[in-house]
Scaffold this active site. Structure first.
Site, short mmCIF file in Angstrom:
data_model
loop_
_atom_site.label_atom_id
_atom_site.label_comp_id
_atom_site.label_asym_id
_atom_site.label_seq_id
_atom_site.Cartn_x
_atom_site.Cartn_y
_atom_site.Cartn_z
N GLY A 1 30.69 42.39 36.09
CA GLY A 1 31.03 41.10 36.43
C GLY A 1 31.97 40.39 37.47
O GLY A 1 32.38 41.21 38.52
N GLU B 1 34.76 36.83 38.01
CA GLU B 1 35.36 36.30 37.58
C GLU B 1 35.63 35.41 38.43
O GLU B 1 36.70 34.63 38.15
CB GLU B 1 36.67 36.52 37.57
CG GLU B 1 37.99 36.93 38.83
CD GLU B 1 37.21 38.56 39.10
OE1 GLU B 1 36.53 39.12 39.18
OE2 GLU B 1 38.49 38.98 39.70
N HIS C 1 36.93 41.91 30.51
CA HIS C 1 37.10 41.35 32.22
C HIS C 1 37.38 40.43 32.47
O HIS C 1 38.54 40.08 32.77
CB HIS C 1 36.77 43.15 31.94
CG HIS C 1 36.96 42.92 33.83
ND1 HIS C 1 38.03 44.26 33.61
CD2 HIS C 1 37.00 42.18 35.08
CE1 HIS C 1 38.43 44.25 34.67
NE2 HIS C 1 37.90 43.57 35.57
N GLU C 2 37.06 40.09 31.89
CA GLU C 2 36.49 39.01 33.23
C GLU C 2 37.37 38.14 32.54
O GLU C 2 37.80 36.85 33.59
CB GLU C 2 34.80 38.13 33.84
CG GLU C 2 34.40 39.42 34.06
CD GLU C 2 34.80 40.39 35.39
OE1 GLU C 2 35.52 39.43 36.11
OE2 GLU C 2 34.24 41.34 35.56
N HIS D 1 41.02 38.29 33.58
CA HIS D 1 41.52 37.44 35.28
C HIS D 1 42.29 36.14 35.23
O HIS D 1 42.50 36.24 36.55
CB HIS D 1 39.91 37.74 35.82
CG HIS D 1 40.03 39.56 36.69
ND1 HIS D 1 40.93 39.50 37.70
CD2 HIS D 1 38.43 40.25 36.26
CE1 HIS D 1 39.68 41.47 37.98
NE2 HIS D 1 39.20 41.14 37.44
N GLU E 1 42.97 43.92 39.42
CA GLU E 1 42.30 45.13 38.63
C GLU E 1 43.14 45.87 37.36
O GLU E 1 43.11 45.75 36.13
CB GLU E 1 41.47 45.38 38.93
CG GLU E 1 40.91 45.07 39.97
CD GLU E 1 39.43 43.78 39.10
OE1 GLU E 1 39.36 43.57 37.86
OE2 GLU E 1 39.04 42.94 40.67
N ASP F 1 35.80 45.90 50.86
CA ASP F 1 34.83 45.99 49.95
C ASP F 1 34.34 48.38 50.38
O ASP F 1 34.03 48.88 49.63
CB ASP F 1 33.20 46.15 50.73
CG ASP F 1 33.35 44.61 50.53
OD1 ASP F 1 33.69 44.06 49.08
OD2 ASP F 1 31.98 43.43 50.63
N TYR G 1 41.67 50.01 39.21
CA TYR G 1 41.24 50.15 37.03
C TYR G 1 42.09 50.46 36.42
O TYR G 1 42.44 50.31 35.58
CB TYR G 1 39.84 50.28 37.28
CG TYR G 1 39.19 48.90 37.91
CD1 TYR G 1 38.66 47.98 37.27
CD2 TYR G 1 38.22 49.43 39.10
CE1 TYR G 1 38.15 46.71 37.08
CE2 TYR G 1 38.19 47.58 39.68
CZ TYR G 1 37.30 46.39 39.45
OH TYR G 1 36.66 46.12 39.83
N LYS H 1 26.84 50.13 41.01
CA LYS H 1 27.19 51.24 40.49
C LYS H 1 26.13 52.15 39.97
O LYS H 1 25.67 53.30 39.93
CB LYS H 1 27.93 50.53 38.88
CG LYS H 1 28.45 51.56 38.31
CD LYS H 1 29.87 50.55 37.52
CE LYS H 1 29.68 51.93 36.29
NZ LYS H 1 31.16 51.21 35.64
N1 BES Z 1 36.66 41.00 40.47
C1 BES Z 1 35.82 42.69 40.07
C2 BES Z 1 34.67 42.51 40.80
C3 BES Z 1 35.23 42.94 42.29
C4 BES Z 1 35.59 43.24 42.55
C5 BES Z 1 33.44 42.47 43.47
C6 BES Z 1 36.22 43.23 44.28
C7 BES Z 1 34.62 42.49 45.02
C8 BES Z 1 34.72 43.06 44.86
C9 BES Z 1 34.69 42.46 38.58
O1 BES Z 1 35.89 41.68 37.91
C10 BES Z 1 35.30 43.62 37.77
O2 BES Z 1 35.71 44.89 38.05
N2 BES Z 1 33.94 43.83 37.80
C11 BES Z 1 33.44 45.60 36.73
C12 BES Z 1 32.86 44.86 35.93
C13 BES Z 1 34.11 45.19 34.30
C14 BES Z 1 34.22 44.57 33.45
C15 BES Z 1 35.35 46.67 35.51
C16 BES Z 1 32.19 45.50 37.85
O3 BES Z 1 31.61 44.68 38.37
O4 BES Z 1 31.94 46.83 37.59
ZN ZN Z 2 37.47 42.52 37.68
#
Ligand code: BES
Ligand code: ZN
Length: 607
Positions: free
Chosen positions: A286, A288, A312-313, A316, A335, A393, A401, A563
């Protein structure tokens, strides 16, 4: 004000953002106007971006971030201006230098209009052919700007330290969504195939560049039921063929999570909370984006088991989009706090044992993630020390997290539990909302808050015992404190899984029955399955041999979430490098540019 002037703490070298080429400490963006068209044939977006800045000292030049942009001209306050584009720096892009005809004094504003188009190298936008969509009828595009890809979509000060409002007009033959409030046409309005429409959006809340987002394709809207007494609206956007499933999955919980998060913090500031469910190639779970979370369709599991993604989102909206980080080194403030609030929302709706179960699951995820990235110890720290021009990245992992949210849980327990910690969280939100801060500022406010309570000395004594340095700057594959969680919910899953794993003959196997999991909530069923090693099929199979390599290669061709696809490609590469590379190169166009680059790097190939 983007940087909070409050609680300065002790400044550190990590406070300056090394991942922007802009001179954001000399002038700060206050507003951006976008006037865009989408060229579906050439797969580019462009027109103009007018960036209004306020000088924070006397300046003669403004430097903006760009990456792979085709710049056609620049105007300063309506008059043609001199500009130059620097040589590209890998990962960072090309600095756009705009000479101001006369020096702009501190406090004055200047408007820089850049006429440009994106190029096919744009790293923010994924373009899909009609066959890659549900109906197969229309093309599709979507962006992912975090961490530093916004600069490949528009010239900007591409740093979380700067927050600006924005307004946009986008012409397209397919519906356009942006991370703001739709002014026209109405979300429910039917669209006519082939007819170009101008979509008008406004984002009146100042946000960092990485929350600017666009999607366009065959998209429809369905509102969720509005909650009584709450001002905001919420709904789902999807391709028509996905709407029923997406709606069923998220309509129950989404508004309840927003309401829960509001009760823990403050009123939701963005007016609208919608979720867009994207095609399979979306590289994250996801994202945000303001007013409009982008989500992978893999969360539509038909059992509401991934609704915590929405929690989660949504969280944010206060942490990240509300209180931001002053540089990517302090990303854990986004995070970690978001994960902490996400789990509080789970608590409000499913109870404290469910919150504790989330910590148990997350902790396992942290260990697995760091086991895959053993060599990158520099990125195991909560406050990351970046080198100049390093792409954030590259540092992405579960540390911000899990170490982050566990650190906050540890502090919660240190000060005596939620009754003590929640008033502090509200004060933290109130103090810094709308600004970008550093870890030093966060800590300094925390001490200030607790020190000023009637029993301040007692709090300070307890906080003094926390190993601040180890938590914030220590590396290592796990937490520095062995945090214990209530196992009311996790123990029955682990026990049952252990019995399954131990069962060898028919007699033992026939003892199991559906009754065993009758009382499980969905999250427990997932933990149970997760504990059954054999069901994490391809990961396990690929660790032990080549037998399932072909199947795994087939499976991964439409899994765009990093992932999932990155571990499979890496394991495939260990077993059958040729197959891994062949599969990837054949399907490279399916993946979002960010995923494409990462997989290519993992496999040692060029695309
Ligand atoms: N903001 C993040 C995604 C992100 C972080 C994109 C850093 C690019 C660089 C988003 O809020 C996130 O944490 N997504 C998680 C899902 C969540 C349920 C923990 C993900 O994509 O796994
Ligand atoms: Zn996040």
């Amino acid at each position: 004000m983007s940087f909070s002037p409050l609680f300065t703490g002790s400044p550190t070298p990590q406070d300056k953002d090394l991942a922007t080429l802009s001179n954001y400490l000399d002038a700060r963006t206050t507003h951006i106007d976008l006037d865009w068209a989408i060229d579906w044939e050439k797969k580019i977006i462009g027109g103009s971006a007018t960036v209004t800045l306020e000088a924070t000292k006397d300046v003669g030049e403004v430097v903006l971030d760009t990456s792979y942009l085709d710049v056609q001209g620049v105007e300063v306050d309506g008059a043609k201006a001199e500009y130059s584009l620097d040589e590209r720096i890998a990962g960072m892009g090309s600095a756009l230098h705009v000479t101001l005809p006369k020096s702009v004094k501190s406090g004055q504003h200047v408007a820089i209009k850049v006429s440009y188009w994106t190029t096919p190298e744009c790293t923010a936008v994924g373009w899909l052919e009609p066959v890659q969509t549900k109906s197969g009828k229309y093309p599709y595009l979507y962006s992912q700007s975090q961490a530093i890809h916004a600069r490949s979509l528009l010239p900007c000060q591409d740093t979380p330290a700067i927050k600006a409002t924005y307004a946009a007009k986008v012409r397209s033959v397919l519906p356009v969504l942006l991370s703001g409030l739709r002014q026209s046409p109405k979300p429910e309005e039917k669209w006519v195939p082939g007819k170009e429409v101008e979509y008008v959006y406004d984002q009146p809340v100042a946000i960092p560049s990485y929350l600017i987002a666009i999607a366009s394709g065959e998209l429809v809207y369905r509102p969720f039921k509005q909650l009584e007494g709450r001002k905001w609206r919420s709904g789902a956007w999807t391709e028509p063929l996905m709407m029923d499933e997406a709606y069923w999955e998220f309509s129950e919980d989404t508004a309840r999570f927003v309401a829960a998060a509001e009760d823990y913090t403050s009123e939701y500031r963005f007016g609208v909370y919608d979720i867009l469910f994207l095609p399979e190639s979306f590289p994250y779970g996801g994202m945000e984006n303001a007013c409009l979370t982008f989500a992978t369709p893999t969360v539509i599991a038909h059992d509401r088991s991934s609704v915590d993604l929405a929690a989660h989102e949504i969280a944010h909206s206060w942490f990240g989009n509300g209180i931001g980080c002053a540089s990517w080194s302090h990303f854990w403030l986004n995070e970690g706090w978001t994960t902490y609030l996400e789990r509080l929302c789970m608590r409000k709706i499913y109870g404290e044992p469910a919150r504790q179960l989330s910590y148990t699951v997350g902790r396992k995820g942290l260990k697995e993630d760091l086991a895959l990235n053993k060599d990158k110890t520099r990125f195991q720290r909560m406050v990351v020390e970046y080198n100049a021009h390093e792409d954030p990245d590259e540092a992405y992992n579960q540390v911000p997290y899990e170490k982050g949210s566990n650190f906050l849980l540890h502090l919660e327990r240190t000060v005596g539990g939620l009754d003590h910690f929640l008033p502090y969280m509200k004060d933290y939100d109130r103090t810094f909302s709308g600004t970008s801060i550093t870890t030093g500022q966060w800590r300094s406010h925390l001490f200030h808050f607790f020190g000023n309570q009637p029993n301040g000395q007692e709090y300070l004594r307890a906080l003094g015992k926390v190993d601040w340095d180890e938590w914030l700057h220590g590396a290592g594959p796990d937490l520095c404190v062995d945090m214990q969680y209530d196992d009311t919910l996790s123990k029955p899953c682990a026990d049952l899984a252990e019995k399954w794993n131990a069962a060898r003959d028919d007699a033992q196997l026939s003892k199991f029955s559906p009754k065993d999991i009758e009382s499980f909530i969905t999250a427990q069923k997932l933990v149970f399955l997760d504990n059954l090693e054999a069901l994490r099929f391809y990961r396990v199979a690929l660790k032990s041999g080549k037998e399932y390599a072909e199947d795994a290669a087939e499976w991964v061709t439409n899994k765009g979430r990093m992932k999932f696809c990155r571990p499979i490609y890496r394991l495939l590469n260990q077993q059958t490098p040729e197959l891994a590379r062949k599969t990837f190169l054949k399907h490279a166009a399916f993946y979002h540019p960010i995923a494409r680059k990462m997989i290519a790097k993992d496999l040692g190939v060029e695309v």
